[in-house]
Design a protein around this motif. Sequence first.
Motif, PDB file in Angstrom:
ATOM      1  N   GLY A   8      26.502 -17.606-102.180  1.00  0.00           N
ATOM      2  CA  GLY A   8      25.860 -18.874-101.851  1.00  0.00           C
ATOM      3  C   GLY A   8      26.786 -19.934-101.310  1.00  0.00           C
ATOM      4  O   GLY A   8      26.324 -20.980-100.839  1.00  0.00           O
ATOM      5  N   ARG A   9      28.119 -19.711-101.366  1.00  0.00           N
ATOM      6  CA  ARG A   9      29.048 -20.753-100.933  1.00  0.00           C
ATOM      7  C   ARG A   9      29.142 -20.840 -99.404  1.00  0.00           C
ATOM      8  O   ARG A   9      29.359 -21.918 -98.863  1.00  0.00           O
ATOM      9  N   LEU A  10      29.014 -19.710 -98.708  1.00  0.00           N
ATOM     10  CA  LEU A  10      29.059 -19.757 -97.244  1.00  0.00           C
ATOM     11  C   LEU A  10      27.883 -20.567 -96.711  1.00  0.00           C
ATOM     12  O   LEU A  10      28.022 -21.351 -95.774  1.00  0.00           O
ATOM     13  N   LYS A  16      27.695 -27.972 -94.370  1.00  0.00           N
ATOM     14  CA  LYS A  16      28.723 -29.004 -94.207  1.00  0.00           C
ATOM     15  C   LYS A  16      29.176 -29.075 -92.745  1.00  0.00           C
ATOM     16  O   LYS A  16      29.311 -30.158 -92.177  1.00  0.00           O
ATOM     17  N   LEU A  17      29.406 -27.908 -92.118  1.00  0.00           N
ATOM     18  CA  LEU A  17      29.861 -27.898 -90.725  1.00  0.00           C
ATOM     19  C   LEU A  17      28.796 -28.495 -89.799  1.00  0.00           C
ATOM     20  O   LEU A  17      29.120 -29.231 -88.866  1.00  0.00           O
ATOM     21  N   LEU A  18      27.515 -28.208 -90.062  1.00  0.00           N
ATOM     22  CA  LEU A  18      26.451 -28.731 -89.213  1.00  0.00           C
ATOM     23  C   LEU A  18      26.204 -30.210 -89.491  1.00  0.00           C
ATOM     24  O   LEU A  18      25.692 -30.929 -88.625  1.00  0.00           O
ATOM     25  N   ALA A  79      19.851 -33.569 -97.753  1.00  0.00           N
ATOM     26  CA  ALA A  79      19.517 -33.815 -99.155  1.00  0.00           C
ATOM     27  C   ALA A  79      20.143 -32.743-100.047  1.00  0.00           C
ATOM     28  O   ALA A  79      20.698 -33.046-101.112  1.00  0.00           O
ATOM     29  N   GLU A  80      20.056 -31.471 -99.627  1.00  0.00           N
ATOM     30  CA  GLU A  80      20.676 -30.419-100.433  1.00  0.00           C
ATOM     31  C   GLU A  80      22.187 -30.601-100.487  1.00  0.00           C
ATOM     32  O   GLU A  80      22.808 -30.416-101.534  1.00  0.00           O
ATOM     33  N   LEU A  81      22.774 -30.995 -99.357  1.00  0.00           N
ATOM     34  CA  LEU A  81      24.217 -31.216 -99.318  1.00  0.00           C
ATOM     35  C   LEU A  81      24.612 -32.337-100.269  1.00  0.00           C
ATOM     36  O   LEU A  81      25.625 -32.253-100.962  1.00  0.00           O
ATOM     37  N   ALA A  82      23.788 -33.400-100.307  1.00  0.00           N
ATOM     38  CA  ALA A  82      24.084 -34.512-101.210  1.00  0.00           C
ATOM     39  C   ALA A  82      23.949 -34.083-102.670  1.00  0.00           C
ATOM     40  O   ALA A  82      24.745 -34.479-103.524  1.00  0.00           O
ATOM     41  N   ASP A  83      22.921 -33.266-102.961  1.00  0.00           N
ATOM     42  CA  ASP A  83      22.722 -32.798-104.341  1.00  0.00           C
ATOM     43  C   ASP A  83      23.856 -31.899-104.812  1.00  0.00           C
ATOM     44  O   ASP A  83      24.120 -31.784-106.003  1.00  0.00           O
ATOM     45  N   ARG A  84      24.563 -31.261-103.865  1.00  0.00           N
ATOM     46  CA  ARG A  84      25.617 -30.302-104.237  1.00  0.00           C
ATOM     47  C   ARG A  84      27.000 -30.840-103.879  1.00  0.00           C
ATOM     48  O   ARG A  84      27.897 -30.100-103.531  1.00  0.00           O
ATOM     49  N   GLU A  87      29.692 -29.372-106.069  1.00  0.00           N
ATOM     50  CA  GLU A  87      29.953 -27.974-105.722  1.00  0.00           C
ATOM     51  C   GLU A  87      30.716 -27.866-104.412  1.00  0.00           C
ATOM     52  O   GLU A  87      31.578 -26.999-104.252  1.00  0.00           O
ATOM     53  N   LEU A  88      30.428 -28.790-103.469  1.00  0.00           N
ATOM     54  CA  LEU A  88      31.137 -28.783-102.189  1.00  0.00           C
ATOM     55  C   LEU A  88      32.610 -29.121-102.387  1.00  0.00           C
ATOM     56  O   LEU A  88      33.487 -28.529-101.743  1.00  0.00           O
ATOM     57  N   ALA A  89      32.891 -30.087-103.274  1.00  0.00           N
ATOM     58  CA  ALA A  89      34.292 -30.429-103.555  1.00  0.00           C
ATOM     59  C   ALA A  89      35.027 -29.225-104.147  1.00  0.00           C
ATOM     60  O   ALA A  89      36.174 -28.934-103.788  1.00  0.00           O
ATOM     61  N   ASP A  90      34.358 -28.522-105.061  1.00  0.00           N
ATOM     62  CA  ASP A  90      34.974 -27.316-105.626  1.00  0.00           C
ATOM     63  C   ASP A  90      35.217 -26.272-104.543  1.00  0.00           C
ATOM     64  O   ASP A  90      36.234 -25.567-104.543  1.00  0.00           O
ATOM     65  N   LEU A  91      34.256 -26.172-103.600  1.00  0.00           N
ATOM     66  CA  LEU A  91      34.390 -25.185-102.524  1.00  0.00           C
ATOM     67  C   LEU A  91      35.591 -25.497-101.639  1.00  0.00           C
ATOM     68  O   LEU A  91      36.309 -24.596-101.205  1.00  0.00           O
TER      69      LEU A  91
END
Length: 305
Positions: A8-10, A16-18, A79-84, A87-91
């Motif tokens: 799920g991380r990719l 994030k890239l988009l 919205a999903e990016l904001a909710d995660r 998790e994005l910082a960990d990624l």
Amino acid sequence: MPPVFAHGRLRLYLLKLLDEAPRHGYEVIRLLEERFHGLYAPSAGTVYPRLAKLEAEGLVTYATEGGRKVYSITEAGRAELADRRGELADLELEIRDSVTELAAEIRDDVRGAAGDLRREMRAAASASATQVEDESWKAAKEELRKARQEWKEQARRAKDESRRAREEAQQARRQAKEAQERAREEVQRIAGQLQEQFAKSGGVLGSLAGAWLGGGGAGAPAASDASGPAGSAATAYTAAGADWAPDLTPTGDPARDLDRLLDRFRDDVRDAARDHGVTPARLAEARAHLAAAAARIEAGLRPGA
């Protein structure tokens, strides 16, 4: 070697890239390769199916440009990016660790090959300690030299890629800041021009009412079938304005309702100016309508009207 992206991380990193900018599939693959300094590059069979799944889920959309799909993130994707965010910082930390781990594995491979070569060289030296160095010995030394050179070159490329990535990130931040400043200045400039035009016109209040109340505009209703300014305004509003801004439900506060109508009218005029353009002739005509409308509304708002 463990997988570069956990389950799920990719998908999250593609969002994030988009979010940074619209991109086509090949550009996404190239950016991922750059982020990993050339040590990892996903295949098209990895990236394109995930982009298609994100599009099916409504998180991204695409437009066709030059025969290629250019993907953009949707509000649902943001919205999903904001909710995660966490998790994005960990990624991001995981990606940095993955780059370090991949570089370490390459160094270990090179060192292992060099170690094997040195052991072979020592064995050959022991077997031929009394012999003059021959061609095989020279070849072994050359292989060792090449192995060392290759390792140095790989380390140099990794360092260069890291430096370029930092410079590109800094440049992207500068460009984003400059774009924001230009957009802010442009909005302020346009707002100032409109404000100046409306101020010169004799008052922006009620320009739409000028068309309703018989200010000379096409289709304006006659005011002769009502008695007095207040009656004329009510009759004209009922005849020509009842269908305008139906979504603005009365609040029970007339002053507030008037402000809301004026805001809506200002937005409509700005949209019309943007869509159709403003020429000197149109500006002069609009100024006349605005002046007439302002006079009629002011007359209708006076005590006893």
